[in-house]
Each structure stands twice: as C-alpha cells, then as structure tokens.
Design an enzyme around this catalytic site. Structure first.
Site, short mmCIF file in Angstrom:
data_model
loop_
_atom_site.label_atom_id
_atom_site.label_comp_id
_atom_site.label_asym_id
_atom_site.label_seq_id
_atom_site.Cartn_x
_atom_site.Cartn_y
_atom_site.Cartn_z
N LYS A 104 -10.15 -35.47 23.87
CA LYS A 104 -10.24 -36.92 23.69
C LYS A 104 -8.88 -37.52 23.34
CE LYS A 104 -13.95 -38.76 21.57
NZ LYS A 104 -14.64 -39.86 22.25
N ARG A 129 -13.73 -39.80 15.14
CA ARG A 129 -14.47 -38.91 16.04
C ARG A 129 -13.78 -37.57 16.19
NH1 ARG A 129 -17.34 -42.44 20.06
NH2 ARG A 129 -16.57 -44.52 19.65
N GLY A 157 -21.90 -33.99 21.92
CA GLY A 157 -22.85 -34.24 20.83
C GLY A 157 -22.90 -33.17 19.75
N MET A 216 -20.52 -32.29 17.49
CA MET A 216 -19.85 -32.55 16.22
C MET A 216 -20.05 -34.00 15.83
SD MET A 216 -16.51 -30.22 16.54
CE MET A 216 -16.13 -30.87 18.12
N ARG A 240 -11.87 -38.04 30.40
CA ARG A 240 -11.67 -36.58 30.40
C ARG A 240 -12.22 -36.06 31.71
NH1 ARG A 240 -16.57 -35.48 26.10
NH2 ARG A 240 -18.09 -36.42 27.46
N HIS A 270 -27.83 -36.78 27.17
CA HIS A 270 -27.53 -35.40 26.81
C HIS A 270 -28.17 -34.41 27.78
CE1 HIS A 270 -28.39 -31.65 24.57
NE2 HIS A 270 -27.14 -31.81 24.17
N SER A 323 -16.21 4.98 43.13
CA SER A 323 -16.88 3.70 42.95
C SER A 323 -17.44 3.69 41.53
CB SER A 323 -18.01 3.55 43.96
OG SER A 323 -18.76 2.39 43.67
N CYS A 365 -19.63 -0.73 41.88
CA CYS A 365 -20.93 -1.10 42.43
C CYS A 365 -21.98 -1.33 41.35
CB CYS A 365 -21.41 -0.08 43.44
SG CYS A 365 -21.71 1.54 42.71
N TYR A 417 -12.26 -3.20 46.07
CA TYR A 417 -13.40 -4.08 46.33
C TYR A 417 -14.34 -4.13 45.14
CZ TYR A 417 -16.26 0.11 47.08
OH TYR A 417 -16.93 1.29 46.90
C1 PEP Z 1 -24.41 2.24 38.06
O1 PEP Z 1 -24.72 3.12 37.25
O2 PEP Z 1 -23.61 1.33 37.78
C2 PEP Z 1 -25.00 2.21 39.39
C3 PEP Z 1 -24.58 1.35 40.29
O3 PEP Z 1 -26.02 3.08 39.63
P1 PEP Z 1 -27.53 2.83 39.17
O4 PEP Z 1 -27.61 1.43 38.65
O5 PEP Z 1 -28.37 3.04 40.37
O6 PEP Z 1 -27.70 3.86 38.13
#
Ligand code: PEP
Ligand code: MG
Length: 907
Positions: free
Chosen positions: A26, A96, A105, A107, A346, A468, A799, A866, A886
């Site tokens: 502000k 304020r 809202g 504070m 803002r 709000h 992975s 993964c 990745y």
């Molecule tokens: C993990 O353990 O992150 C994974 C991808 O395998 P899962 O979730 O199948 O155990």
C-alpha cells in the site's frame, strides 16, 4: 539514523513503487501514485523495518521514531492547511496496515482518527454537517474500541459490544437503519460507547489525538501477529519476518452527501480477464462499506451518469495506471464533494484463469513481452483451464425443470457441485470426512478462509465483485458466486429459502461460476473447453480459452529447459498426456494393468503357484495382455520415450486382505478366489498368511520380487521388448525404457540389469529389428542416493521416486501421514506436507547427492522425477535447479509443469 518514516503528498513522495519490501504494497503504491501526479491524500508510511524492530525489541519503537513521525505529521498539516487535534480546523487520519504481499482484511485499520469531544465540533463546523461529524465520531470510538482496545468479539457467535448498544439506541429511537439516527442519537452513542470502554477495560477513551495515533500504530503492528494473519500467511507462504508497514493518511470522506462516494475497482475484469475497467461504488458511504460486502454496490459504469467529471478522471487514471504498471491494478477511490482521490493501487489479485488470459492479451497489446507473459500466472493456476464445467445437456435440463433458483455475480469461473454447508467450520469438517461441499454464506470474512479452501465452490448472498468472498475465491481459483440477493439464509436453522424453495444443510446444490446461476441439486459436470477441443468435440476456433491456452503453453515450451513427461498406464491416458504437451512417459505402473478385465485371476494363479513351472505357466497367460498394453502405449507416444516400471507392489496386494475387510467379506472373497482357481479356501488362506507383512512398504516388493522370482520380471521384460519390436517392425518409432523399482544396492541393479539386457538383446536379435532401449532405475531409497555412482555403473537412467524417497527419508509412512501432519505443519515442524511439496533440505539434499554421483560415474546420465512432486511448481523449480532432464506428472498436471519449468528457466 535510519529512515523509519517516508512522506508522500502534493505530487512528491520520498519513496516509490519499487520499495514494496520497505513500504509495504500500500505504501509503495501511494508513493508511486503521488509521484505520477495522481491525486492522493497526503500522509506518511512507517516502514516494515519499524515492525521488525518492534518485534525484536519487546514491542518497543526505535528512539528517533517519534521525532520523525512529528516531522511528517507537520508536513501533512502544511499541505492540508489543517492541524491534527485543532478544535477549529481539525485534520483527521486513517491508520492502516500494508504488508509486502496483500492480505485482504487480515489486519487492522482505524479511520477518523483525531476526533474527540472538541475536534468533533470543528469537523461539524468545517463540513457544515453536525450529523456527519457525530456519525464519524461514533464510528471512530467503536473502531478504536474494537481494534486498539481489543473489544472485538473473539467468536463469531459473540456479539460486538458496540453493535449491541447501537441496536438498543436504534430501538429506542424507532430507527430501522443507522441512517435514520439523528445527531442527538449519535451523540448518545458516543457517550455510551465510551462508558462501555470504561466498564470493560477500566480506562478512559483517549481524548488526546497523539495518544490515539500511537495506540492505533501499535494496534496495526500488533495485528501482524493475530491468529487470522498467521493463518493467512501459512496458507500463502508469507514469511512472518516480513512485517507490515503502517500508513497514516489524511482522511477524505465519501459520506459527505450526494456528491460524495467511494468505490473499488480493477483495471480489468479479475474473474474472466476481459480488458475492461471493472469495479463498484456506493454513493454517500465510507470505504469499509464497499469491501465489507454488507451493502451490494453499483457497477462502476453507472458512475458516469451520476458524477461524469469524477468518472472521466477515474478512466484517465485507470489508463495511466495500466500503462505505468503494465499489469492489472486494483484500486480504491473516494469522491469527497465531487473531488476524486485515489487511496490505493496495487497489483490486483485475479482468478488463475483470468491471470493466464490477461497475460496473453497484454502481450498482444504490447504492454508486456512473451517472457513476462509466461512469468505472470501462477503455474498452478493454469489447471483452471482444465477444470470441469457443467454438462450442457444437464444444465439445459435443469433450466427446463425450473431448477435455476437464483442468479448472482460471477466471481470465479467453473462449475461446482456439492452439499450445502453454512459455516466455514462445517465446510472444513465435512471435507475432512470426504464430502464435497458448497459453502453458502451471507458474506464471508477473513475467518472463513480455511472453510473456503475446503469447499468446491462458494456462494454468498451479499457483497459485490470485490467483496471478501470474491477476492479470496479468485485467488484460490474457486468457483464462486457473490451478491446473490435472493437467498434468505437462516444460520440458526441451517436452511435457506430462495423464491419459495427451501434448501437445507446437506442438500445438493450446484453453482455455475460463468453465468452466476444457482442450481438446485447435483449437476453433471463435463470437461472444460480446452479438453473438449482436445478430444475433438469442439472446434478450436470456437474457443477463445483454448486459443489463449495454447498460445501461453507454446511460449512456455520456448523457454523451458527441462522436459515434461507424464505418468500414464494406458494408451488413452498416454494420448491425453501427449495432447496436453507430454514429451514422454516417465512412469507406467505395470501393476495397474493387472487389475484390468479378468487378468487378476492369472496374477493370483501365479501367486498361488508352488513351483517355478506353475508360475511360468500363469505368467505365460499374462504375457500377451501386457504386450498388447505396451504396444498401445508405444504407438500413442509416437516415438517419445516410454518408461515402463517392472512390478513394484508386494504380492499380497493382489489377494484379499484380512486387515482391510470384515471377516465375512474376507471369507467370501477367499472362497471366490479359491473357486476361480480350483483350489481350496485353506490353500488361499495359507498363502495369504505366508505373504503377510508387518510393514509391506519396506517388505518383499520392487526389485526384491524380481530377485526372488526372476520369471516375473522376465515375462514383463519380454512383453516390453517384444511389443517394441512389433511396433518397430511396423516402421513406427519407439523408445522403451525399462525401469527397476526400489533398488538400494549395486548388486540388485547388476543382477536384474544383466538379466534384462541379455533377454532384450536376444529378442531383438531374433526379430532382427533395429531397436534402442534403456535400462535404468528408480531412486527411491536414501541408500540408493548415497551409492548412486555404483548404481550408475549399470543403470542408464535414474528417475526419482520421491513418494517413496520422502517416505524412507523422513521415516513417515505415506499412507499414515494424515494423522499428524496437520499438527506438524501448524507447529511449523514442516513448512508444508513433504509428500505434497518436495522437502528440499532433506529429500532434496539426497537427490542432489544422487545427481552428482550419478553423473560423475555416467556423465550422459538421463535423470528425471516421477513422484507426485513432478507436478508441483515449487518442486519443479527445485528439479530445474539441480539439473534434472525432465519432470513426470499426471496428465492433467502436465500444463502446470510446463509453465513451472519455463518459469524456473526464466527466474
Ligand atoms: C514414487 O515412489 O515416487 C513412485 C513414483 O512410485 P510409487 O508411487 O508407485 O511407489
Ligand atoms: Mg515408489
């Protein structure tokens, strides 16, 4: 001497818009607007450093602060030609809060500061309006009592002591509304309010304006640590050491009569993202009346008919703000006797959906470049493009059946359906029981945020697009309708009446956040426009949403360094993932395929086998099915890498579980399995007993199964490679990657890796195709991280399975975390649930070691992730920082990860 206080007024400010950290949002906005020549009531900002000092020094102020405040104050007096506390010509202030990040809202604020029994007379004379002066005074005393003297009720069900007195006086005066009260009633209120303060607190209301000022400043700094503010900071990751600034600013009045008013606005539509000024105002009102959402204000375009001059000025300022800030602003203004004053600007909160749309539009308008457009929306928010909408037919039916019962203002797009609850607390509790809820309230206030977060959607009876509820819903990306005036809600009875229909707590209700319609009952939802285009149901040229979505995604792909892959187990999922931009499959969990059709029978036969020969027999039945699955996925991925994980879960997961089932059901299931396999129930039970594990997550699973029963992995490897050869023979590109789960040692990797390579090479040679494949491992155990260099001698890729890696690093079962993680997060033991957002300092540190060791042994090593974290923006950023190739996540999170990956590259 530190500069604790920054002055602004008369076209010149000591600070500027870049100093948000010091002046708060502000304060920085007021300074910047002042410098831009926009009319801003003069005042000064006490910096966030004062707040930090205050909390580090036993709630005391720097020595020189008082002197600096006095200097700034007299500067304001000079500009306004009025004096603070002068009975003849009084200057009044608002006080304020203003943190670095907006906390709507959360504070405290005090208005009309400087009024006392003497100055109120001066204000009456100055405005020639005694009623107004006394109305301001009674509001001030109540606000001061609530905020500074701590008389605000703690529980929602408790009454505000000043409201009780107000109702009494109104009753005695026969007044229906506050506006019916006459000057003498307001004078009486001031007296009664002061007496209440004396009664409850044992102190006199401070008549001295300087005492009032320091009291208010202290209260605002104090409110940084109130429960609401703490809860809000937790939800939005705002560090508590940022502190808040305090803005002391000349009061201007929107409640001086018919040429005065007040309003709030956005330079664009914050819900849908359209490029038009959006806002609302109330004539003859004070600012809090608009944002509190207790009176439904009028759309800003109507101001041009009432005060055309002021409206014209506002349009000019809107344009100035947009071209100056190159972003959507939200602003507050007050018109005092026809003169427009800006009180705040803002960067405005917007629905994630609007954020992405605005970014694309602003690039086209030349306000920002592609990079800025990619950085603008929160990565998570892009998921709003995939959020369900109501099925058109279901909606039409609802219209025909007369189930549209009310209409409000569209504050958050999308379709939401759930069971009605009337309190935020219920929303939270019902959600925790697994219910889908819609939170219905007259209006919401900051205490309600947790419940709002728990609800599918939010519906309010009062308040406008800047109430709000609208503000918070927009930020959370919730479906929301506000200002639905036809709802008559009775909290005590837990019902609402709408146009003669009664809806009780627990009834199903649906809300359409695009059209702002409220619909009785449960309404089928259907995929978003983007998903409809992707599935061919809707032509792309018919969907502006789709066009904007693909434009932004294409820019993201230009900037991102890390690839985005998907976790998918079926050809259908794989195809969707590709449409959403996946560049590979990072995890195909083969066990999911075991549950398709009648395959589970063969899996069970394999498990019940007593010899390797019997096992091979059963596996032979499974092999062609697995092969078909893999071929389907390979084809859907059109030559992109496909990572197939060999069997991971322990075998008992494929048999009935004694722990998870009631005894009679367990016995029935055992009998079914026995009958299907032509064995006795006792044999099945014996096998179940034999396979029972106390801690299956750390038991006979993953590569340990592959070591014990090589024929299982052999079948899977054969299916993968044969499927790939088939696809390759058809002249199609294919890139299989075989992934071994739960590897902890070089030995495991070597035994299974060598087995896999030998078998794969034999098959490829026999078929006579040119097929490249890779063999690698998941990194899911701390030991694997520490010996990653040894494992990398054999594994061609890593992975990170961060679900298991988090489980094993933190020693927290991923299935039992719910019981205590809430408390842990509340106590800040973990900042957030480490299964949701990667624990950088623990799990992340191990990942770093694994990357370093892995690449030292095999510089070209492909490394990805993964676990679920692969689709969470903060974790994606970390993966970028440690150099992963990745991230892989569920198909629906792929756009989020693409944007997060691009943002990580650009930051
Ligand atoms: C993990 O353990 O992150 C994974 C991808 O395998 P899962 O979730 O199948 O155990
Ligand atoms: Mg795992």
């Amino acid at each position: 001497m530190s500069k604790w206080v920054y002055f602004f007024g008369n076209g010149k400010a000591e600070g500027n818009g870049t100093q948000k950290e010091l002046l708060g949002g502000k304060g920085a906005g007021l300074a910047e607007m002042t410098n831009l020549g926009i009319p801003v009531p003069p005042g000064f900002t006490l910096t966030t450093e004062v707040c930090t000092y205050y909390y580090q020094n036993d709630q005391s102020y720097p020595k020189d602060l008082e002197k600096l405040v006095m200097e700034a104050l007299s500067g304001v007096e000079g500009i306004m030609d009025r004096k603070f506390g002068d009975p003849g010509n009084p200057l009044l202030f608002s006080v304020r809060s203003g943190a670095r990040a907006s906390m709507p809202g959360m504070m405290d604020t005090v208005l009309n500061l400087g009024l006392n029994d003497e100055t109120v007379q001066g204000l009456a004379a100055l405005t020639n309006n005694p009623r107004f002066a006394w109305d301001s005074y009674r509001r001030f005393v109540a606000m001061y009592g609530d905020v500074v003297l701590d008389l605000k009720p703690e529980k929602k069900t408790d009454d505000d002591p000043f409201d009780v007195i107000l109702d009494q006086v109104k009753g005695e005066a026969g007044a229906r509304y506050d506006t019916d009260l006459k000057t003498e009633h307001l004078q009486k209120l001031v007296k009664l309010f002061k007496a209440e303060i004396k009664k409850r607190k044992g102190i006199d209301f401070p008549e001295n304006p300087m005492d009032q000022l320091w009291g208010a400043i202290g209260a605002v700094f104090g409110s940084w640590m109130n429960d609401r503010a703490i809860a809000y900071r937790k939800l939005y990751d705002i560090p508590s050491d940022w502190g808040t600034a305090v803005n002391v600013q000349t009061m201007v009045f929107g409640n001086l009569g018919n040429t005065s008013g007040t309003g709030v606005g956005f330079t664009r539509d914050p819900a849908l993202g359209e490029n038009k000024m959006y806002g609302e105002f109330l004539m003859n009102a004070q600012g809090e009346d608009v944002v509190a959402g207790t009176r439904t204000p009028r759309p800003i375009s109507e101001l041009q008919h009432i005060l055309p001059d002021a409206y014209g000025q506002l349009v000019d300022i809107r344009n100035k703000l947009e071209s100056h800030y190159r972003d959507m602003q939200d602003f507050e203004f007050t018109i005092e006797n026809g003169k427009l004053w800006m009180l705040q600007t803002r960067t405005g909160k917007r629905h994630p959906f609007a954020a992405a749309r605005m970014a694309v539009d602003m690039e086209a308008e030349g306000l920002i470049d592609k990079k800025a457009a990619v950085l603008r929306p929160e990565a998570d928010g892009i998921a709003a493009f995939l959020a369900p909408v109501f099925d058109g037919d279901a909606k039409r039916r609802a219209v025909e059946e007369g189930r549209i019962i009310a209409k409000g203002l569209p504050a958050g797009p999308g379709g939401a359906t759930g069971r009605v609850v009337f309190t935020a607390q219920d929303a939270d509790e019902w959600r925790n029981r697994g219910e889908k809820v819609l939170l219905v309230r007259k209006f919401t206030s900051p205490e309600d945020i947790r419940g709002m977060d728990a609800a599918q959607g939010i519906l309010t009876a009062q308040g406008g697009m800047t109430s709000h509820a609208a503000l918070v819903a927009r930020q959370m990306g919730k479906v929301c309708i506000v200002g639905c005036g036809d709802l008559n809600i009775d909290y005590a009875k837990g019902v609402m009446e709408v146009g003669g229909k009664v809806i009780k707590e627990g009834d199903w209700l649906s809300i359409d956040g695009f059209s702002a319609e409220v619909i009785m009952g449960k309404l089928e939802t259907r995929p978003s426009e983007v998903l409809q285009v992707l599935s061919g149901e809707l032509p792309p040229e018919k969907s502006k949403n789709y066009q904007q979505f693909v434009k932004l995604m294409a820019w993201a792909d230009e900037f991102k360094k890390m690839q985005v892959w998907a976790n998918a187990d079926t050809p259908k999922q794989a195809a969707l993932a590709v449409k959403l931009g996946a560049q590979g499959i990072g995890l195909c969990r083969t066990e999911h395929m075991f549950f398709e059709g009648d395959r589970i029978q063969y899996v069970r036969r394999m498990i019940l086998s007593e010899s390797e020969e019997q096992r091979r027999d059963a596996l032979m039945k499974l092999a062609p099915m697995q092969k078909e699955d893999f071929a389907g996925i390979f084809k859907a991925m059109e030559g992109r890498p496909v990572t197939v994980r060999l069997l991971d879960p322990p075998l008992h997961e494929f048999l009935p579980s004694r722990e998870a089932l009631k005894p009679d059901i367990f016995n029935r299931k055992v009998k079914e399995v026995a009958d299907a396999l032509s064995v006795s129930p006792e044999e099945v039970e014996e096998r179940i007993e034999a396979l029972h594990e106390n801690n299956p997550m750390l038991g006979h699973r993953g590569c340990r199964l592959g070591i014990s029963y090589p024929e299982i992995y052999e079948m899977q490897i054969r299916a993968i490679i044969e499927a790939a050869c088939d696809v390759a023979k058809q002249g199609l590109p294919v890139k299989p990657e075989i992934m071994i789960p739960i590897v902890a040692t070089e030995g495991e990797m070597r035994i299974i890796g060598e087995q896999a390579r030998k078998l794969a090479d034999e098959i490829i040679a026999a078929v006579g195709v040119d097929l490249k494949y890779m063999i690698g491992t998941m990194i899911e155990l701390p030991r694997a991280c520490m010996v990653a260099d040894q494992i990398a001698g054999i594994a061609e890729f890593f992975s990170f399975g961060t679900n298991d890696l988090t489980q094993t690093t933190c020693g927290i079962s991923r299935d039992d975390v719910k019981g205590f993680m809430g408390t842990y997060v509340a106590k800040e033991i973990y900042p957030v649930d480490p299964f949701q957002r990667l624990d950088r300092s623990g799990v992340g540190a191990l990942m770093k070691i694994a990357v370093e060791k892995g690449r030292r042994a095999r510089p070209s090593m492909q490394i990805g992730i993964c676990g679920e974290h692969g689709g969470e923006p903060n974790s994606v950023e970390f993966c970028h920082q440690i150099g992963l190739d990745y991230v892989s996540c569920s198909p629906f999170r792929v756009p989020v990860a693409r944007l997060a990956s691009a943002q990580s590259s650009l930051r």
